[in-house]
Write a protein that holds these residues in place. Structure first.
Motif, short mmCIF file in Angstrom:
data_model
loop_
_atom_site.label_atom_id
_atom_site.label_comp_id
_atom_site.label_asym_id
_atom_site.label_seq_id
_atom_site.Cartn_x
_atom_site.Cartn_y
_atom_site.Cartn_z
N GLN A 165 46.81 24.40 -19.40
CA GLN A 165 45.84 24.73 -18.05
C GLN A 165 46.81 25.09 -16.94
OE1 GLN A 165 42.61 22.29 -17.81
NE2 GLN A 165 41.55 23.53 -19.65
N ILE A 166 47.73 24.09 -16.72
CA ILE A 166 48.54 24.20 -15.34
C ILE A 166 49.38 25.17 -15.58
CG2 ILE A 166 50.17 22.90 -13.93
CD1 ILE A 166 48.49 20.43 -14.49
N ALA A 167 49.77 25.51 -16.66
CA ALA A 167 50.89 26.49 -16.90
C ALA A 167 50.31 27.91 -16.66
CB ALA A 167 51.63 26.51 -18.38
N ARG A 168 49.12 28.08 -17.00
CA ARG A 168 48.44 29.15 -16.76
C ARG A 168 48.21 29.47 -15.38
NH1 ARG A 168 43.37 31.84 -18.75
NH2 ARG A 168 43.32 33.53 -16.98
N VAL A 169 47.67 28.33 -14.82
CA VAL A 169 47.57 28.41 -13.22
C VAL A 169 48.98 28.93 -12.62
CG1 VAL A 169 46.87 27.29 -11.19
CG2 VAL A 169 45.44 27.01 -13.02
N CYS A 170 50.01 28.41 -12.94
CA CYS A 170 51.33 28.33 -12.41
C CYS A 170 51.54 30.13 -12.36
CB CYS A 170 52.30 27.64 -13.13
SG CYS A 170 52.41 25.94 -12.84
N ASP A 171 51.27 30.50 -13.81
CA ASP A 171 51.54 32.04 -13.87
C ASP A 171 50.62 32.96 -13.15
OD1 ASP A 171 53.41 31.59 -15.92
OD2 ASP A 171 52.03 31.81 -17.65
N TYR A 202 50.44 20.87 -10.36
CA TYR A 202 51.14 22.41 -9.88
C TYR A 202 52.30 22.06 -8.91
CZ TYR A 202 51.62 26.50 -7.30
OH TYR A 202 52.09 27.65 -6.77
N VAL A 203 52.08 21.49 -8.01
CA VAL A 203 53.21 21.09 -7.13
C VAL A 203 54.28 20.64 -7.86
CG1 VAL A 203 53.69 19.57 -5.28
CG2 VAL A 203 51.72 20.56 -5.15
N GLU A 204 54.19 19.47 -8.60
CA GLU A 204 55.35 18.74 -9.25
C GLU A 204 56.10 19.78 -10.42
OE1 GLU A 204 53.01 14.36 -8.94
OE2 GLU A 204 54.51 14.68 -10.77
N ALA A 260 63.09 14.61 -12.29
CA ALA A 260 63.62 14.76 -10.98
C ALA A 260 62.96 15.85 -10.12
CB ALA A 260 65.11 14.76 -10.67
N THR A 261 62.53 16.86 -10.80
CA THR A 261 61.88 17.88 -10.32
C THR A 261 60.46 17.69 -9.74
OG1 THR A 261 63.01 19.65 -11.75
CG2 THR A 261 61.07 20.44 -10.78
N TYR A 262 59.86 16.76 -10.34
CA TYR A 262 58.50 16.45 -10.09
C TYR A 262 58.56 15.57 -8.57
CZ TYR A 262 56.70 16.87 -14.80
OH TYR A 262 56.45 17.16 -16.16
N LYS A 263 59.49 14.86 -8.45
CA LYS A 263 59.67 13.84 -7.17
C LYS A 263 60.11 14.69 -6.16
CE LYS A 263 62.59 10.04 -5.51
NZ LYS A 263 63.59 8.99 -5.92
N GLU A 264 61.30 15.59 -6.31
CA GLU A 264 61.67 16.66 -5.33
C GLU A 264 60.55 17.63 -4.91
OE1 GLU A 264 64.64 20.21 -5.55
OE2 GLU A 264 65.12 18.40 -6.87
N ASN A 265 59.61 18.09 -5.56
CA ASN A 265 58.48 18.90 -5.22
C ASN A 265 57.39 18.18 -4.58
OD1 ASN A 265 59.90 21.06 -6.54
ND2 ASN A 265 58.49 21.22 -8.35
N LEU A 266 57.27 17.04 -5.11
CA LEU A 266 55.96 16.29 -4.14
C LEU A 266 56.46 16.00 -2.81
CD1 LEU A 266 53.33 15.66 -5.04
CD2 LEU A 266 53.74 13.27 -5.70
N ALA A 267 57.59 15.24 -2.74
CA ALA A 267 58.19 14.92 -1.66
C ALA A 267 58.59 16.07 -0.66
CB ALA A 267 59.69 14.23 -1.62
N SER A 268 58.36 17.28 -0.93
CA SER A 268 58.59 18.42 -0.16
C SER A 268 57.57 18.85 0.65
CB SER A 268 59.20 19.85 -1.00
OG SER A 268 58.17 20.21 -1.66
N LEU A 269 56.39 18.26 0.35
CA LEU A 269 55.20 18.64 1.13
C LEU A 269 55.40 17.90 2.40
CD1 LEU A 269 52.33 17.12 -1.49
CD2 LEU A 269 52.67 19.42 -0.83
N ASP A 270 54.60 18.62 3.05
CA ASP A 270 54.41 18.18 4.60
C ASP A 270 53.54 17.10 5.01
OD1 ASP A 270 56.03 20.06 5.79
OD2 ASP A 270 54.72 21.02 7.17
#
Ligand SMILES: *[C@@H]1O[C@H](CO)[C@@H](O)[C@H](O)[C@H]1NC(C)=O
Ligand SMILES: *[C@@H]1O[C@H](CO)[C@@H](O)[C@H](O)[C@H]1NC(C)=O
Ligand SMILES: *[C@@H]1O[C@H](CO)[C@@H](O)[C@H](O)[C@H]1NC(C)=O
Ligand SMILES: *[C@@H]1O[C@H](CO)[C@@H](O)[C@H](O)[C@H]1NC(C)=O
Length: 324
Positions: free
Chosen positions: A84-90, A119-121, A213-223
């Motif tokens: 489901q998340i992959a679908r939303v990403c597309d 989705y963010v991660e 590591a991508t999960y962490k990097e992406n979530l930490a990139s939020l304001d």
């Protein structure tokens, strides 16, 4: 060199930079609804309308898994959340408007909150700038919902969930099982089963030995990541899951996020986010999903207003220009 320029020059630069790339337009807003709801529901639309009223010009996109509202609702109960998340990403990456936005804001209700975090991660394209969740289950649930006495379909559904939470079929087909977590157990058989079989939550929370590591990097990139918990929530058990807290449902003891390993070892970037002031723990009155307009308007002003959302971008561009 920035400090050598008079303020008026900076303001002028900001004005020039702001218009062509429409920095003072609010960012588009993604809204992901909860279990049993659908993207076209009146209640959800009125939230989007209020966001538009508060920050005029906001483009609102209601996340859906099917254009047909009935099927979209069915997908809140049935489906593999990974797919489901992959679908939303597309969908978002190829959307004519969203794909051209420099960033978006996101508002998630109940399970829609942890799915937006997913989705963010996992994708974050377009990237989310500010994420706000209401009554979500970031640390999972340890009890399934209670059905009305005469709702046989609900009872049958919950019956299957309870009987076989960790079965492969349930984990790939029944949505709430994928964020079930025996939150009163941290070690032992229940915890092992969770780590082994949880299709969504154990992965997205980087709880397994191998961390992404991508999960962490992406979530930490939020304001900002603001998490609202409903004071009298009796649907989400335990409700503190909305703040990533761990609750012993036998004793009622709550271990806050900051005392947990997921934070201390920073498995998903929450600590990093917190250290830059990006993590907000909020409470709101009422039971599960009892939203009131005043609270929503406050959220839209605090987290999604163009002034807040565009400021850092503008500063960066001014800086780049000066350095050139
Ligand atoms: C980590 O997550 C990203 C984004 O979903 C994915 O592309 C990558 O393959 C994952 N890495 C591992 C080691 O699973
Ligand atoms: C869910 O879907 C993903 C992607 O297709 C797949 O890898 C995974 O095995 C599925 N989960 C289960 C529990 O079947
Ligand atoms: C945890 O919760 C489950 C389900 O409510 C219960 O069966 C179990 O005894 C509890 N375990 C502990 C250690 O409290
Ligand atoms: C939860 O609370 C019960 C009752 O106080 C206690 O026996 C149990 O050890 C606690 N579980 C954990 C994991 O702390």
């Amino acid at each position: 060199m920035l400090h050598l320029l008079p303020l008026s020059t900076l303001l002028l630069l900001r004005g020039i930079l702001a218009s062509p790339i429409s920095q003072d337009e609010p960012l588009p807003l993604l809204i992901w609804h909860g279990l049993g709801d659908n993207y076209a529901a009146d209640g959800l639309r009125s939230v989007g309308d209020l966001a538009e009223e508060t920050n005029p010009g906001t483009y609102v996109y209601y996340i859906r898994l099917d254009e047909d509202p009935g099927s979209d609702r069915t997908a809140t109960w049935f489906g593999n959340v990974t797919e489901q998340i992959a679908r939303v990403c597309d969908d978002l990456a190829s959307h004519p408007i969203l794909s051209t936005a420099p960033a978006v804001n996101a508002l998630g209700f109940s399970q829609g909150g942890q799915f937006l975090r997913g989705y963010v991660e996992r994708c974050n394209n377009p990237p989310v700038r500010n994420l706000v969740t209401f009554g979500s289950q970031h640390n999972g649930i340890s009890k399934y919902q209670v059905c009305d006495a005469t709702d046989w379909l609900c009872k049958a559904y919950i019956g299957i969930l309870k009987a076989n939470t960790w079965g492969a079929w349930v984990q790939s087909h029944l949505v709430p099982a994928q964020y079930f977590r025996a939150t009163n157990e941290t070690t032992g058989e229940a915890a092992e089963e969770y780590l082994k079989h949880s299709n969504f939550l154990a992965d997205i929370n980087n709880e397994r030995e191998e961390k992404n590591a991508t999960y962490k990097e992406n979530l930490a990139s939020l304001d900002k990541f603001a998490m609202y918990v409903f004071e009298d929530d009796t649907t989400v058990i335990p409700k503190e899951s909305g703040w990533f807290a761990q609750t012993n449902i036998t004793s009622g003891d709550v271990t806050p996020l900051k005392e947990r390993t997921i934070y201390k070892e920073d498995w998903i970037g929450l600590k990093k986010l917190d250290e830059k002031g990006g993590l907000d723990f909020k409470t709101t009155k009422g039971g599960h999903m009892q939203l009131d307009d005043e609270v929503l308007v406050d959220v839209f002003k605090t987290y999604f207003s163009p002034a807040k959302a565009s400021w850092s971008g503008v500063v960066d561009e001014v800086q780049e220009l000066i350095e050139l």
